[in-house]
Design a protein around this motif. Structure first.
Motif, mmCIF file in Angstrom:
data_model
loop_
_atom_site.group_PDB
_atom_site.id
_atom_site.type_symbol
_atom_site.label_atom_id
_atom_site.label_comp_id
_atom_site.label_asym_id
_atom_site.label_seq_id
_atom_site.Cartn_x
_atom_site.Cartn_y
_atom_site.Cartn_z
ATOM 1 N N ASN A 1 -7.209 -11.296 -50.419
ATOM 2 C CA ASN A 1 -8.113 -11.042 -51.783
ATOM 3 C C ASN A 1 -8.655 -12.367 -52.374
ATOM 4 N N LEU B 1 0.018 -6.297 -61.487
ATOM 5 C CA LEU B 1 -0.223 -4.971 -60.986
ATOM 6 C C LEU B 1 0.536 -4.812 -59.660
ATOM 7 N N THR C 1 -7.210 -3.947 -58.511
ATOM 8 C CA THR C 1 -6.547 -5.029 -58.904
ATOM 9 C C THR C 1 -7.514 -6.429 -58.745
ATOM 10 N N ARG D 1 -3.836 -18.159 -52.766
ATOM 11 C CA ARG D 1 -5.049 -18.593 -53.117
ATOM 12 C C ARG D 1 -5.853 -19.552 -52.194
ATOM 13 N N HIS E 1 -2.139 -17.498 -61.642
ATOM 14 C CA HIS E 1 -3.308 -17.612 -62.333
ATOM 15 C C HIS E 1 -3.445 -19.106 -63.378
ATOM 16 N N ASP F 1 4.907 -11.163 -53.999
ATOM 17 C CA ASP F 1 3.634 -10.817 -54.764
ATOM 18 C C ASP F 1 3.547 -11.973 -55.479
HETATM 19 C C1 NCD Z 1 -2.563 -9.992 -57.278
HETATM 20 C C2 NCD Z 1 -3.608 -11.147 -57.681
HETATM 21 O O1 NCD Z 1 -3.642 -11.953 -58.691
HETATM 22 O O2 NCD Z 1 -4.134 -11.450 -56.547
HETATM 23 N N1 NCD Z 1 -2.217 -9.709 -58.766
HETATM 24 C C3 NCD Z 1 -0.935 -8.834 -59.115
HETATM 25 O O3 NCD Z 1 -0.936 -8.553 -60.302
HETATM 26 N N2 NCD Z 1 -0.062 -8.570 -58.392
HETATM 27 C C4 NCD Z 1 -3.353 -8.755 -56.981
HETATM 28 C C5 NCD Z 1 -2.332 -7.562 -56.668
HETATM 29 O O4 NCD Z 1 -1.672 -7.964 -55.540
HETATM 30 O O5 NCD Z 1 -2.289 -6.388 -57.013
#
Ligand code: NCD
Ligand code: ZN
Length: 343
Positions: free
Chosen positions: A46, A222, A109, A22, A254, A250
């Protein structure tokens, strides 16, 4: 009275080959957890807006190091859009900014609206990457709303991944965060340039966790967790000893109000206890002797990067995972894990 010292496991310092750090206040809050556990990490691009230029990536790298201290090395990735410029990729790679590039199918995603609408659009970029030895990291899910969400990874193999591997036989490809028996099999059967990352959550939970006792947004990420048979296949791949499978958390934090919402975000924040989470799986599978390869060797070998110096030590002492870390609910919240990172 004699007390036995708890069992310890010391391994070469590991890396995280897939993490979302982030930006802004969230970056400052979460990045130190990753840096405490890992020497390096492949940082996902992202952000809003996505990291598509070498300048933006270099500036982001500086913000990460400011948050973690210089003992941590962020490995930056380029967000591929339909108009990804082969020259820009090659330049950023030559300058040592980009380590890899990430393919998000558009709308697959979180923050993937600028992703790739048709993989053919980025073939010139992929040709450049193949030439310069820059790995392609793939979010392997189709976005076709007609396809059942639990089938989107398996269908992606048929519709996209098979063609990519065929058309770019010399390109290094990482099938990120695999969640299905089909993906594990595909990677195992492919040549040595195809690898995969595996997250802690997909080793621990199946899709029942999302609905246990009511809807549980903190088990939603995801690709979404699948049936038990797939969890078992992913576990088997992780502990198999195959060099194709390596650690990628991963971790995707949030804030709690973005998760516990009518349209809750996908992502599980697992960075604070990632090694503790993974090592439990290797212990349960009787494969502690293979943990170091998965965590610290297979990734650098795949990427062609040196192994880390130094070690980390895990001890068989229980640790209680807090319900909250800042305003994020961590993976395993409220659970007791059997191992602790002690140094
Ligand atoms: C990721 C995110 O929140 O940036 N979310 C997730 O569920 N893994 C995006 C991603 O890697 O798909
Ligand atoms: Zn991710």
């Amino acid at each position: 009275m004699e007390t036995e010292a708890p069992m310890r496991l010391t391994i070469r310092r590991p890396d995280d080959w897939h993490v979302h750090l982030r930006d802004g206040a969230m970056l400052n809050a979460v990045a130190p957890y990753t840096a405490r556990q890992f020497a390096r990490a492949i940082v996902m691009p992202n952000l809003v807006p996505p990291v598509t230029t070498a300048e933006a990536a270099a500036a982001y790298r500086e913000r990460i190091i400011a948050a973690t201290g210089a003992d941590f090395e962020p490995l930056m990735t380029c967000y591929l859009a339909d108009d990804a410029a082969p020259d820009e990729l090659a330049r950023g790679h030559a300058e040592g900014v980009w380590v890899a590039a990430k393919l998000y199918p558009a709308h697959a995603t979180t923050n993937s609206a600028h992703g790739v609408t048709d993989v053919r659009n980025i073939y010139p970029a992929l040709e450049a990457m193949q030439r310069i030895g820059m790995p392609l990291l793939v979010h392997g899910e189709v976005t076709d709303p007609e396809v059942d969400i639990f089938d989107r990874e398996a269908v992606f193999i048929e519709r996209t991944m098979t063609g990519l591997v065929r058309d770019f036989a010399e390109l290094k490809i990482v099938f990120e965060h695999i969640t299905t028996a089909e993906a594990a099999q595909f990677v195992a059967d492919a040549g040595p340039l195809v690898g995969a990352t595996i997250t802690p959550q997909h080793l621990h939970i199946n899709r029942n966790a999302i609905f246990a006792g009511g809807i549980n947004p903190h088990a939603y990420c995801l690709p979404v967790a699948k049936r038990e048979q797939h969890r078992l296949a992913i576990r088997a791949a992780a502990v198999s000893g195959s060099p194709k499978f390596f650690l990628g958390t991963d971790s995707a934090p949030h804030a709690i109000d973005r998760k516990e919402a009518a349209c809750g975000c996908a992502g599980i924040f697992n960075a604070p206890y990632a090694l503790e989470s993974y090592v439990a799986v290797f212990e349960e599978e009787g494969a502690l002797d293979r943990f170091e390869a998965f965590a610290s060797e297979n990734g650098p070998r795949f990427y062609g990067l040196p192994f880390n110096e130094g070690t980390v030590t895990l001890e068989q002492t229980a640790v209680q995972v807090p319900e909250r870390i800042g305003d994020v609910v961590p993976f395993h919240a409220g659970e007791t894990l059997r191992w602790s990172l002690v140094g």
